[in-house]
Design an enzyme around this catalytic site. Structure first.
Site, PDB file in Angstrom:
ATOM      1  N   GLU A  25     -10.936  99.157  52.557  1.00 28.05           N
ATOM      2  CA  GLU A  25     -11.560  97.878  52.926  1.00 28.05           C
ATOM      3  C   GLU A  25     -10.552  96.777  52.638  1.00 28.05           C
ATOM      4  OE1 GLU A  25     -15.385  94.874  52.287  1.00 28.05           O
ATOM      5  OE2 GLU A  25     -15.090  96.483  50.833  1.00 28.05           O
TER       6      GLU A  25
ATOM      7  N   ASP B  50     -12.261  86.131  56.166  1.00 33.14           N
ATOM      8  CA  ASP B  50     -12.107  84.673  56.222  1.00 33.14           C
ATOM      9  C   ASP B  50     -11.884  84.238  57.672  1.00 33.14           C
ATOM     10  OD1 ASP B  50     -12.353  84.756  53.514  1.00 33.14           O
ATOM     11  OD2 ASP B  50     -10.228  84.430  53.073  1.00 33.14           O
TER      12      ASP B  50
HETATM   13  N1  SAM Z   1     -15.884  91.834  51.963  1.00 38.40           N
HETATM   14  C1  SAM Z   1     -16.638  91.098  50.959  1.00 38.40           C
HETATM   15  C2  SAM Z   1     -18.070  90.919  51.395  1.00 38.40           C
HETATM   16  O1  SAM Z   1     -18.350  91.129  52.592  1.00 38.40           O
HETATM   17  O2  SAM Z   1     -18.917  90.596  50.561  1.00 38.40           O
HETATM   18  C3  SAM Z   1     -15.975  89.741  50.649  1.00 38.40           C
HETATM   19  C4  SAM Z   1     -15.978  88.738  51.758  1.00 38.40           C
HETATM   20  S1  SAM Z   1     -15.068  87.268  51.364  1.00 38.40           S
HETATM   21  C5  SAM Z   1     -15.629  86.085  52.493  1.00 38.40           C
HETATM   22  C6  SAM Z   1     -13.444  87.646  52.021  1.00 38.40           C
HETATM   23  C7  SAM Z   1     -12.521  88.237  50.972  1.00 38.40           C
HETATM   24  O3  SAM Z   1     -11.329  88.676  51.598  1.00 38.40           O
HETATM   25  C8  SAM Z   1     -12.108  87.225  49.909  1.00 38.40           C
HETATM   26  O4  SAM Z   1     -12.339  87.763  48.616  1.00 38.40           O
HETATM   27  C9  SAM Z   1     -10.634  86.994  50.167  1.00 38.40           C
HETATM   28  O5  SAM Z   1      -9.910  86.695  48.991  1.00 38.40           O
HETATM   29  C10 SAM Z   1     -10.219  88.299  50.795  1.00 38.40           C
HETATM   30  N2  SAM Z   1      -9.077  88.159  51.710  1.00 38.40           N
HETATM   31  C11 SAM Z   1      -9.015  87.308  52.767  1.00 38.40           C
HETATM   32  N3  SAM Z   1      -7.834  87.403  53.389  1.00 38.40           N
HETATM   33  C12 SAM Z   1      -7.130  88.359  52.697  1.00 38.40           C
HETATM   34  C13 SAM Z   1      -5.820  88.880  52.840  1.00 38.40           C
HETATM   35  N4  SAM Z   1      -5.010  88.468  53.799  1.00 38.40           N
HETATM   36  N5  SAM Z   1      -5.426  89.835  51.973  1.00 38.40           N
HETATM   37  C14 SAM Z   1      -6.256  90.252  50.979  1.00 38.40           C
HETATM   38  N6  SAM Z   1      -7.501  89.775  50.784  1.00 38.40           N
HETATM   39  C15 SAM Z   1      -7.939  88.835  51.631  1.00 38.40           C
END
Ligand code: SAM
Length: 213
Positions: free
Chosen positions: A43, A117
């Site tokens: 994931e 995001d």
């Molecule tokens: N997947 C989880 C959920 O559905 O509850 C978390 C969703 S949250 C909006 C998005 C997560 O993706 C954040 O914790 C963010 O830090 C991480 N994230 C976004 N872009 C990323 C990247 N390029 N590499 C690693 N993590 C990333």
């Protein structure tokens, strides 16, 4: 997801046995790391890890790797593993852009993107995880016919993902604009933290499953 800075979180995860520190050295060696030949599902952007942890708990014959860029969030996932460890789950604190340096060609059997995001500005489109740039990286590490599964409540991001899928030539296996009212696709659905939050507000959840060309 960005929790307030948690003092000591970075140090804690840097010492955790559940977080792979030398992740680039594992490229091509993940089966050895897990000690078996089971398929590996990842994931990207796991947040606090609710979804991947529950997947790993229910499916002991699949290996899981959760990727997240923020220490404070990985810290929460690590705490869950410390309470109830699972042998088939590891975490990596890294930026997803580096993913092809971490997994070898064909080493990953499935990729999950959940509530990624949105990066709403056009000039940031390449940073969106369902962009064709990321699909290209994912194609490099997936097995032949490997799948990406993406869920979001953000309709604009989902529309973008559908367009990018087409441009990148991936095969559409299934999609819905209202997962929780799609009997076939919702079967066995494991809710993410964001999915619980946004579906409780009444937002429909979009999902696609696409196959590497
Ligand atoms: N997947 C989880 C959920 O559905 O509850 C978390 C969703 S949250 C909006 C998005 C997560 O993706 C954040 O914790 C963010 O830090 C991480 N994230 C976004 N872009 C990323 C990247 N390029 N590499 C690693 N993590 C990333």
């Amino acid at each position: 997801m960005r929790l307030r800075n948690i003092p000591g979180a970075r140090e804690h995860i840097e010492e955790s046995i559940y977080v792979v520190q030398d992740y680039k050295e594992q490229k091509g060696h993940w089966a050895e790391k897990f000690g078996n030949q089971n398929p590996i599902y990842i994931e990207v952007g796991m947040g606090k890890g609710q979804f991947i942890y529950e997947n790993a708990r229910r499916n002991p014959d699949i290996n899981y790797v959760g990727i997240e860029k923020f220490s404070s969030v990985v810290f929460r996932a690590v705490q869950k593993m410390e309470e109830e460890p699972l042998p088939n789950l590891f975490f990596i604190r890294m930026e997803a852009e580096e993913i092809t340096e971490v997994f070898a060609r064909g080493e990953v059997a499935k990729i999950y993107l959940n509530f990624s995001d949105p990066w709403p500005k056009d000039r940031h489109a390449k940073r969106r995880l369902p962009s064709k740039e990321f699909l290209g990286r994912f194609a490099e590490i997936l097995v032949d016919h490997g799948h990406v599964e993406f869920k979001t409540d953000n309709k604009d991001l989902f529309d973008f993902a559908l367009e990018q899928r087409e441009e990148a030539g991936w095969i559409m296996i299934a999609h819905t604009f209202d997962l929780h009212h799609n009997a076939e696709m919702v079967e066995g659905n494991i809710m993410t933290e964001y999915e619980e939050r946004f579906s409780a507000k009444g937002n429909p959840i979009c999902k696609y499953i696409i196959e590497k060309p």
